[in-house]
Design a protein around this motif. Structure first.
Motif, mmCIF file in Angstrom:
data_model
loop_
_atom_site.group_PDB
_atom_site.id
_atom_site.type_symbol
_atom_site.label_atom_id
_atom_site.label_comp_id
_atom_site.label_asym_id
_atom_site.label_seq_id
_atom_site.Cartn_x
_atom_site.Cartn_y
_atom_site.Cartn_z
ATOM 1 N N CYS A 246 0.699 -1.105 0.155
ATOM 2 C CA CYS A 246 0.165 -0.112 0.087
ATOM 3 C C CYS A 246 0.735 0.974 -0.101
ATOM 4 O O CYS A 246 0.279 2.646 -0.998
ATOM 5 C CB CYS A 246 -0.607 -0.330 1.279
ATOM 6 N N ARG A 247 1.292 1.092 1.271
ATOM 7 C CA ARG A 247 3.159 2.343 0.289
ATOM 8 C C ARG A 247 3.142 2.348 -0.369
ATOM 9 O O ARG A 247 4.082 4.410 -0.904
ATOM 10 C CB ARG A 247 3.754 2.489 1.477
ATOM 11 N N LEU A 248 3.608 1.921 -1.269
ATOM 12 C CA LEU A 248 4.784 1.749 -2.490
ATOM 13 C C LEU A 248 3.618 2.387 -3.501
ATOM 14 O O LEU A 248 4.082 3.442 -4.541
ATOM 15 C CB LEU A 248 5.241 0.534 -2.754
ATOM 16 N N THR A 249 3.059 1.279 -2.902
ATOM 17 C CA THR A 249 1.311 1.802 -5.102
ATOM 18 C C THR A 249 0.703 2.761 -4.084
ATOM 19 O O THR A 249 0.377 3.942 -5.892
ATOM 20 C CB THR A 249 0.485 0.879 -5.078
ATOM 21 N N LEU A 250 -0.217 3.632 -2.739
ATOM 22 C CA LEU A 250 -0.992 4.214 -2.611
ATOM 23 C C LEU A 250 -0.385 4.965 -1.983
ATOM 24 O O LEU A 250 -0.921 6.354 -1.614
ATOM 25 C CB LEU A 250 -2.426 3.689 -2.259
ATOM 26 N N GLY A 251 0.777 5.642 -1.220
ATOM 27 C CA GLY A 251 1.686 6.777 -0.650
ATOM 28 C C GLY A 251 0.930 6.499 1.197
ATOM 29 O O GLY A 251 1.149 7.794 1.626
ATOM 30 N N MET A 252 0.005 5.628 1.620
ATOM 31 C CA MET A 252 -0.259 5.106 2.775
ATOM 32 C C MET A 252 -0.446 3.766 2.965
ATOM 33 O O MET A 252 -0.317 3.149 2.093
ATOM 34 C CB MET A 252 -1.669 5.958 2.738
ATOM 35 N N SER A 253 -0.648 3.399 4.816
ATOM 36 C CA SER A 253 -0.104 2.714 5.343
ATOM 37 C C SER A 253 -1.707 1.748 4.510
ATOM 38 O O SER A 253 -2.856 2.302 4.958
ATOM 39 C CB SER A 253 -0.421 2.080 6.241
ATOM 40 N N SER A 254 -1.611 0.428 4.482
ATOM 41 C CA SER A 254 -3.050 -0.803 4.573
ATOM 42 C C SER A 254 -3.786 -0.467 5.783
ATOM 43 O O SER A 254 -5.824 0.378 5.745
ATOM 44 C CB SER A 254 -2.629 -2.180 4.636
ATOM 45 N N LEU A 255 -3.552 0.539 6.996
ATOM 46 C CA LEU A 255 -4.514 0.995 7.969
ATOM 47 C C LEU A 255 -5.185 2.271 8.194
ATOM 48 O O LEU A 255 -6.374 2.740 7.375
ATOM 49 C CB LEU A 255 -3.725 0.780 9.466
ATOM 50 N N ASP A 256 -4.553 3.362 7.252
ATOM 51 C CA ASP A 256 -4.709 4.074 6.260
ATOM 52 C C ASP A 256 -6.255 4.245 5.664
ATOM 53 O O ASP A 256 -7.175 4.761 5.704
ATOM 54 C CB ASP A 256 -3.362 5.383 6.056
ATOM 55 N N VAL A 257 -5.668 3.622 4.580
ATOM 56 C CA VAL A 257 -6.739 2.810 4.067
ATOM 57 C C VAL A 257 -8.322 2.193 4.433
ATOM 58 O O VAL A 257 -8.991 3.198 3.935
ATOM 59 C CB VAL A 257 -6.375 1.879 2.655
ATOM 60 N N ILE A 258 -8.038 2.104 4.932
ATOM 61 C CA ILE A 258 -9.193 0.589 5.755
ATOM 62 C C ILE A 258 -10.584 1.843 6.195
ATOM 63 O O ILE A 258 -10.991 2.779 6.425
ATOM 64 C CB ILE A 258 -9.126 -0.346 6.958
ATOM 65 N N ASN A 259 -9.495 3.276 7.057
ATOM 66 C CA ASN A 259 -9.767 4.400 8.327
ATOM 67 C C ASN A 259 -10.368 5.081 7.168
ATOM 68 O O ASN A 259 -11.134 5.775 7.635
ATOM 69 C CB ASN A 259 -8.388 5.073 8.784
ATOM 70 N N MET A 260 -9.945 5.044 5.439
ATOM 71 C CA MET A 260 -10.293 6.111 4.986
ATOM 72 C C MET A 260 -11.433 6.499 4.297
ATOM 73 O O MET A 260 -12.274 6.802 4.366
ATOM 74 C CB MET A 260 -8.790 6.332 3.883
ATOM 75 N N ARG A 261 -11.984 4.577 4.378
ATOM 76 C CA ARG A 261 -12.878 4.496 3.601
ATOM 77 C C ARG A 261 -14.265 4.654 5.148
ATOM 78 O O ARG A 261 -14.887 5.132 4.332
ATOM 79 C CB ARG A 261 -13.085 3.113 3.487
ATOM 80 N N VAL A 262 -13.602 4.341 6.199
ATOM 81 C CA VAL A 262 -14.716 4.167 6.850
ATOM 82 C C VAL A 262 -14.986 6.076 7.355
ATOM 83 O O VAL A 262 -16.542 6.040 7.536
ATOM 84 C CB VAL A 262 -14.105 4.063 8.438
ATOM 85 N N LEU A 263 -14.346 6.973 7.116
ATOM 86 C CA LEU A 263 -14.201 8.239 7.617
ATOM 87 C C LEU A 263 -15.307 8.615 6.501
ATOM 88 O O LEU A 263 -16.124 9.039 7.029
ATOM 89 C CB LEU A 263 -13.229 8.755 7.448
ATOM 90 N N GLN A 264 -14.917 7.926 5.088
ATOM 91 C CA GLN A 264 -15.885 8.782 3.653
ATOM 92 C C GLN A 264 -16.940 8.461 4.010
ATOM 93 O O GLN A 264 -18.248 9.427 3.744
ATOM 94 C CB GLN A 264 -15.207 7.970 2.658
ATOM 95 N N GLU A 265 -17.587 7.606 4.831
ATOM 96 C CA GLU A 265 -18.798 6.254 4.033
ATOM 97 C C GLU A 265 -19.358 7.535 5.471
ATOM 98 O O GLU A 265 -20.833 7.533 5.662
ATOM 99 C CB GLU A 265 -18.656 5.314 4.763
ATOM 100 N N ALA A 266 -18.961 7.158 6.203
ATOM 101 C CA ALA A 266 -18.980 7.946 7.741
ATOM 102 C C ALA A 266 -20.125 9.378 7.594
ATOM 103 O O ALA A 266 -20.660 10.136 8.472
ATOM 104 C CB ALA A 266 -18.279 8.397 9.490
ATOM 105 N N GLN A 267 -19.179 10.555 7.343
ATOM 106 C CA GLN A 267 -19.481 11.889 6.580
ATOM 107 C C GLN A 267 -20.443 11.920 5.882
ATOM 108 O O GLN A 267 -21.274 12.615 6.033
ATOM 109 C CB GLN A 267 -18.081 12.098 5.871
#
Length: 303
Positions: free
Chosen positions: A227-248
């Motif tokens: 994830c860091r190599l391809t997306l520039g963030m950790s796998s946990l960051d990816v998961i949390n961003m998706r949860v936050l987006q849905e919550a908002q």
């Protein structure tokens, strides 16, 4: 990774929810030079943007993915998409910014098959379509000319040009669908796409990184490095961003209580959900909703 995602109208300007008939065209260098060619992750509530990269190269962050976009290409950023750009200093092109809701209303009636295009963040390479590239550029120039001075029925004309642009883009994509993705054939891209699909399917279950890595058939460390190599963030960051987006989105678009929303997103404890939201959004869920309600009252509609 920033824990608070700014909400802008145009980049660096306070978001305004009353821009129901807003259209703008400007050169990419106009703002980018002053911010050292880097637009940090942010979101537009009700505005869609289409960037025409005429020359240069851009590192693009859109929601969970980070990609390289090379001229000539188009970058489509629908409303509510977390995005950021890092341009090379030689980058130039034009950006169209428009209110998404009125465009959707007309497209739903005239060309409903185009709706899927304006709802999905994507990069559209144009290097293999020189004639189509010239046609698209003319849409940009026509809108820029239209907006030079106030004119009668200017909003209608801009909306017509935008809709024509999206219809034409849908035709370009239909010419060669596989060119819509960048490096999609690589093994790493395939693995990342699989991970993002699993996250999108199961993020409400509040699975751990270890759970996801087991389903991916790799170690948690390998998944995070990927994830860091391809997306520039950790796998946990990816998961949390998706949860936050849905919550908002749920806070804005539904009347769920905070307790109901916490349960809907897989949190057993309302207080834990509130702490999670505050950590990543910078405000509590209640404060986020109150701000949205206040802005709705001041503007036309929260799109």
């Amino acid at each position: 990774m920033a824990t608070t995602i700014p909400n802008f109208a145009l980049y660096g300007e306070q978001s305004g929810l009353s821009w129901e008939n807003f259209f703008n065209v400007e050169r990419i260098s106009l703002r980018s030079k002053d911010i050292n060619w880097r637009a940090n992750p942010h979101v537009h509530d009700s505005l869609i943007q289409v960037l025409f990269i005429q020359r240069g190269q851009v590192e693009v962050l859109m929601n969970y993915s980070r990609q390289q976009a090379r001229a000539p290409c188009l970058i489509l950023v629908p409303a509510q998409t977390v995005h950021g750009f890092h341009y090379t200093p030689d980058t130039e092109g034009l950006t169209i910014t428009a209110s998404q809701r009125p465009l959707e209303s007309v497209i739903t009636t005239l060309a409903p098959d185009v709706l899927k295009l304006i709802h999905k963040p994507c990069i559209i390479p144009l290097e293999y379509y020189p004639e189509e590239k010239d046609i698209v550029w003319q849409f940009y120039c026509s809108m820029m000319n239209e907006l030079r001075v106030p004119m009668i029925n200017q909003t209608a004309m801009c909306a017509s040009l935008c809709i024509s642009l999206f219809v034409h883009l849908s035709r370009i994509i239909d010419l060669n669908v596989e060119n819509q993705q960048i490096d999609n054939s690589s093994r790493k891209a395939s693995q990342i796409n699989k991970f993002l699909a699993i996250v999108d399917q199961k993020f409400r279950q509040r699975l751990t990184v270890n759970d996801y890595s087991c389903e991916m058939g790799m170690s948690p460390g390998h998944l995070s490095r990927l994830c860091r190599l391809t997306l520039g963030m950790s796998s946990l960051d990816v998961i949390n961003m998706r949860v936050l987006q849905e919550a908002q989105r749920e806070l804005v678009y539904t009347s769920k209580t905070i307790k109901q929303l916490a349960a809907f997103l897989g949190f057993n404890d309302e207080a834990y959900f509130t702490r999670f939201f505050h950590k990543h959004a910078g405000v509590s869920p209640s404060q986020f909703r109150e701000r949205a309600v206040r802005e709705i009252a001041m503007g036309e509609e929260y799109v």
